[in-house]
Design a protein around this motif. Structure first.
Motif, PDB file in Angstrom:
ATOM      1  N   THR A 125       0.761  -1.411  -0.216  1.00 47.30           N
ATOM      2  CA  THR A 125       0.430  -0.328  -0.016  1.00 47.30           C
ATOM      3  C   THR A 125       1.237   1.194   0.123  1.00 47.30           C
ATOM      4  O   THR A 125       1.796   1.344   0.955  1.00 47.30           O
ATOM      5  N   PRO A 126      -0.036   2.276  -0.400  1.00 47.66           N
ATOM      6  CA  PRO A 126       1.710   3.969  -1.090  1.00 47.66           C
ATOM      7  C   PRO A 126       1.699   4.269   0.592  1.00 47.66           C
ATOM      8  O   PRO A 126       2.532   5.188   1.027  1.00 47.66           O
ATOM      9  N   VAL A 127       1.156   3.206   2.010  1.00 47.45           N
ATOM     10  CA  VAL A 127       1.108   4.369   2.969  1.00 47.45           C
ATOM     11  C   VAL A 127       1.948   3.519   3.864  1.00 47.45           C
ATOM     12  O   VAL A 127       2.398   3.548   5.251  1.00 47.45           O
ATOM     13  N   ALA A 128       2.910   2.150   3.257  1.00 45.06           N
ATOM     14  CA  ALA A 128       3.469   0.997   4.105  1.00 45.06           C
ATOM     15  C   ALA A 128       4.346   1.289   4.742  1.00 45.06           C
ATOM     16  O   ALA A 128       5.321   1.893   4.220  1.00 45.06           O
ATOM     17  N   GLY A 129       4.613   0.993   6.045  1.00 49.40           N
ATOM     18  CA  GLY A 129       6.011   1.473   6.680  1.00 49.40           C
ATOM     19  C   GLY A 129       6.418   2.942   6.550  1.00 49.40           C
ATOM     20  O   GLY A 129       4.757   3.878   6.634  1.00 49.40           O
ATOM     21  N   THR A 130       7.204   3.584   6.895  1.00 50.32           N
ATOM     22  CA  THR A 130       7.405   5.201   6.293  1.00 50.32           C
ATOM     23  C   THR A 130       7.456   5.582   5.278  1.00 50.32           C
ATOM     24  O   THR A 130       8.451   5.683   4.293  1.00 50.32           O
ATOM     25  N   PRO A 131       6.515   5.762   4.260  1.00 48.76           N
ATOM     26  CA  PRO A 131       6.759   6.647   2.878  1.00 48.76           C
ATOM     27  C   PRO A 131       8.107   7.825   2.763  1.00 48.76           C
ATOM     28  O   PRO A 131       7.637   8.111   3.283  1.00 48.76           O
ATOM     29  N   HIS A 132       8.275   7.222   1.514  1.00 52.32           N
ATOM     30  CA  HIS A 132       9.786   8.153   1.168  1.00 52.32           C
ATOM     31  C   HIS A 132       8.543   9.028  -0.059  1.00 52.32           C
ATOM     32  O   HIS A 132       8.369   8.796  -0.324  1.00 52.32           O
ATOM     33  N   VAL A 133       8.997  10.489   0.560  1.00 48.98           N
ATOM     34  CA  VAL A 133       8.437  11.946  -0.308  1.00 48.98           C
ATOM     35  C   VAL A 133       8.407  12.852  -1.214  1.00 48.98           C
ATOM     36  O   VAL A 133      10.337  12.849  -0.101  1.00 48.98           O
ATOM     37  N   ALA A 134       8.258  12.622  -2.423  1.00 50.82           N
ATOM     38  CA  ALA A 134       9.252  13.856  -3.051  1.00 50.82           C
ATOM     39  C   ALA A 134       8.728  14.640  -3.549  1.00 50.82           C
ATOM     40  O   ALA A 134       7.948  14.047  -4.056  1.00 50.82           O
ATOM     41  N   VAL A 135       9.110  15.863  -4.317  1.00 54.14           N
ATOM     42  CA  VAL A 135       7.473  17.201  -5.417  1.00 54.14           C
ATOM     43  C   VAL A 135       8.945  17.259  -6.594  1.00 54.14           C
ATOM     44  O   VAL A 135      10.042  17.097  -6.213  1.00 54.14           O
ATOM     45  N   LEU A 136       8.540  17.136  -7.007  1.00 58.04           N
ATOM     46  CA  LEU A 136       9.138  16.852  -8.516  1.00 58.04           C
ATOM     47  C   LEU A 136       9.007  18.102  -9.173  1.00 58.04           C
ATOM     48  O   LEU A 136       7.170  17.966  -9.684  1.00 58.04           O
ATOM     49  N   ALA A 137       8.798  19.061  -9.811  1.00 62.07           N
ATOM     50  CA  ALA A 137       9.191  20.776 -10.733  1.00 62.07           C
ATOM     51  C   ALA A 137       9.253  20.246 -11.579  1.00 62.07           C
ATOM     52  O   ALA A 137      10.614  19.701 -11.794  1.00 62.07           O
ATOM     53  N   CYS A 138       8.426  20.075 -12.827  1.00 61.30           N
ATOM     54  CA  CYS A 138       9.594  19.880 -14.187  1.00 61.30           C
ATOM     55  C   CYS A 138       9.087  21.682 -15.390  1.00 61.30           C
ATOM     56  O   CYS A 138       7.963  22.232 -15.577  1.00 61.30           O
ATOM     57  N   PRO A 139       9.875  21.999 -15.203  1.00 61.91           N
ATOM     58  CA  PRO A 139      11.720  22.424 -15.326  1.00 61.91           C
ATOM     59  C   PRO A 139      11.332  22.607 -13.617  1.00 61.91           C
ATOM     60  O   PRO A 139      10.563  22.851 -12.753  1.00 61.91           O
ATOM     61  N   PRO A 140      13.091  21.714 -13.194  1.00 61.55           N
ATOM     62  CA  PRO A 140      12.811  21.933 -12.299  1.00 61.55           C
ATOM     63  C   PRO A 140      13.302  23.274 -11.176  1.00 61.55           C
ATOM     64  O   PRO A 140      13.698  24.272 -12.297  1.00 61.55           O
ATOM     65  N   GLY A 141      12.401  23.191 -10.289  1.00 61.49           N
ATOM     66  CA  GLY A 141      12.343  24.572  -9.503  1.00 61.49           C
ATOM     67  C   GLY A 141      12.865  24.793  -8.354  1.00 61.49           C
ATOM     68  O   GLY A 141      13.197  23.668  -8.290  1.00 61.49           O
ATOM     69  N   ASP A 183       8.431  -8.383  -2.234  1.00 63.13           N
ATOM     70  CA  ASP A 183       9.264  -7.853  -1.539  1.00 63.13           C
ATOM     71  C   ASP A 183       8.547  -6.425  -1.795  1.00 63.13           C
ATOM     72  O   ASP A 183       9.074  -5.801  -2.011  1.00 63.13           O
ATOM     73  N   PRO A 184       7.238  -6.236  -1.596  1.00 56.12           N
ATOM     74  CA  PRO A 184       6.784  -5.178  -2.456  1.00 56.12           C
ATOM     75  C   PRO A 184       6.448  -3.624  -2.656  1.00 56.12           C
ATOM     76  O   PRO A 184       7.274  -3.499  -1.270  1.00 56.12           O
ATOM     77  N   TYR A 185       6.910  -3.070  -3.190  1.00 60.66           N
ATOM     78  CA  TYR A 185       7.354  -1.509  -3.475  1.00 60.66           C
ATOM     79  C   TYR A 185       5.637  -0.969  -4.061  1.00 60.66           C
ATOM     80  O   TYR A 185       5.933  -1.270  -5.347  1.00 60.66           O
ATOM     81  N   THR A 186       5.500   0.490  -2.945  1.00 60.33           N
ATOM     82  CA  THR A 186       4.472   0.820  -3.957  1.00 60.33           C
ATOM     83  C   THR A 186       5.073   2.537  -4.257  1.00 60.33           C
ATOM     84  O   THR A 186       5.306   2.894  -3.493  1.00 60.33           O
ATOM     85  N   VAL A 187       4.224   3.283  -5.220  1.00 59.89           N
ATOM     86  CA  VAL A 187       5.161   4.298  -5.718  1.00 59.89           C
ATOM     87  C   VAL A 187       3.495   4.706  -5.547  1.00 59.89           C
ATOM     88  O   VAL A 187       2.368   4.204  -6.483  1.00 59.89           O
ATOM     89  N   THR A 188       3.323   6.191  -5.728  1.00 55.67           N
ATOM     90  CA  THR A 188       2.336   7.132  -6.155  1.00 55.67           C
ATOM     91  C   THR A 188       3.041   8.230  -6.796  1.00 55.67           C
ATOM     92  O   THR A 188       3.819   8.808  -6.731  1.00 55.67           O
ATOM     93  N   ALA A 189       2.106   8.617  -7.538  1.00 58.53           N
ATOM     94  CA  ALA A 189       2.486   9.838  -8.325  1.00 58.53           C
ATOM     95  C   ALA A 189       0.645  10.727  -8.476  1.00 58.53           C
ATOM     96  O   ALA A 189       0.131  10.243  -8.977  1.00 58.53           O
ATOM     97  N   SER A 190       1.088  12.235  -8.128  1.00 64.83           N
ATOM     98  CA  SER A 190      -0.393  13.182  -8.306  1.00 64.83           C
ATOM     99  C   SER A 190      -0.352  13.994  -7.825  1.00 64.83           C
ATOM    100  O   SER A 190       1.105  15.059  -7.884  1.00 64.83           O
ATOM    101  N   GLY A 191      -0.466  15.054  -8.999  1.00 61.51           N
ATOM    102  CA  GLY A 191      -0.368  16.195  -9.378  1.00 61.51           C
ATOM    103  C   GLY A 191      -0.761  16.435 -10.732  1.00 61.51           C
ATOM    104  O   GLY A 191      -1.850  16.403 -11.218  1.00 61.51           O
ATOM    105  N   THR A 192       0.287  17.726 -11.514  1.00 65.45           N
ATOM    106  CA  THR A 192      -0.833  17.534 -12.313  1.00 65.45           C
ATOM    107  C   THR A 192       0.608  17.538 -13.765  1.00 65.45           C
ATOM    108  O   THR A 192       2.343  17.923 -13.383  1.00 65.45           O
ATOM    109  N   TYR A 193       0.665  17.473 -15.024  1.00 66.44           N
ATOM    110  CA  TYR A 193       1.249  17.812 -15.851  1.00 66.44           C
ATOM    111  C   TYR A 193       1.421  17.796 -16.916  1.00 66.44           C
ATOM    112  O   TYR A 193      -0.172  17.523 -17.642  1.00 66.44           O
TER     113      TYR A 193
END
Length: 140
Positions: free
Chosen positions: A50-66, A103-113
């Motif tokens: 699940t996306p909340v299993a353990g302690t999820p690592h979080v990053a914010v991505l803006a393109c172009p990088p800012g 040994d599963p890993y779950t990833v998510t991405a949410s926002g705008t492209y």
């Protein structure tokens, strides 16, 4: 046994879903600090099914990088995102063998492209499969 869940929503440019202001649910899903237009994503990596299993690592991505970007390699991540036109389910950066240990890993991405809503969730069988499939995009 590999369990996979994929949810990808990216409305075509010019569709009713992309016209006007973003719905409140999108604004709350993207989180604070993400641009209102352009490309701004909140990414998570969680060790588990699940996306909340353990302690999820979080990053914010803006393109172009800012200034809001916290991703460790935003230039490569933005290039990967553009290479699949925002369809993260199409990423396959380094196809090759990985062990078959589940040994599963779950990833998510949410926002705008490019101004379109984008939501993605996928569970990979193990960390090797995650990295071979997504490369630097979810490597944080």
């Amino acid at each position: 046994m590999l369990l996979t869940t994929v949810l990808l929503t990216a409305a075509p440019a010019g569709s009713a879903a992309t016209a006007g202001a973003a719905p409140a649910s999108l604004a709350s899903a993207t989180g604070a600090g993400l641009p209102a237009v352009g490309t701004g994503l909140r990414l998570t990596v969680a060790h588990g099914e699940t996306p909340v299993a353990g302690t999820p690592h979080v990053a914010v991505l803006a393109c172009p990088p800012g200034g809001t970007t916290t991703h460790p390699d935003p230039v490569t991540a933005c290039h990967l995102l553009d290479s699949v036109n925002g369809d993260l389910g199409r990423l396959d950066v380094d196809p090759g063998p990985c062990n078959q240990v589940y040994d599963p890993y779950t990833v998510t991405a949410s926002g705008t492209y490019r101004g379109r809503p984008l939501t993605f969730q996928h569970t990979y069988g193990n960390h090797c499969v995650l990295l071979r499939t997504t490369g630097a995009f979810f490597d944080f």
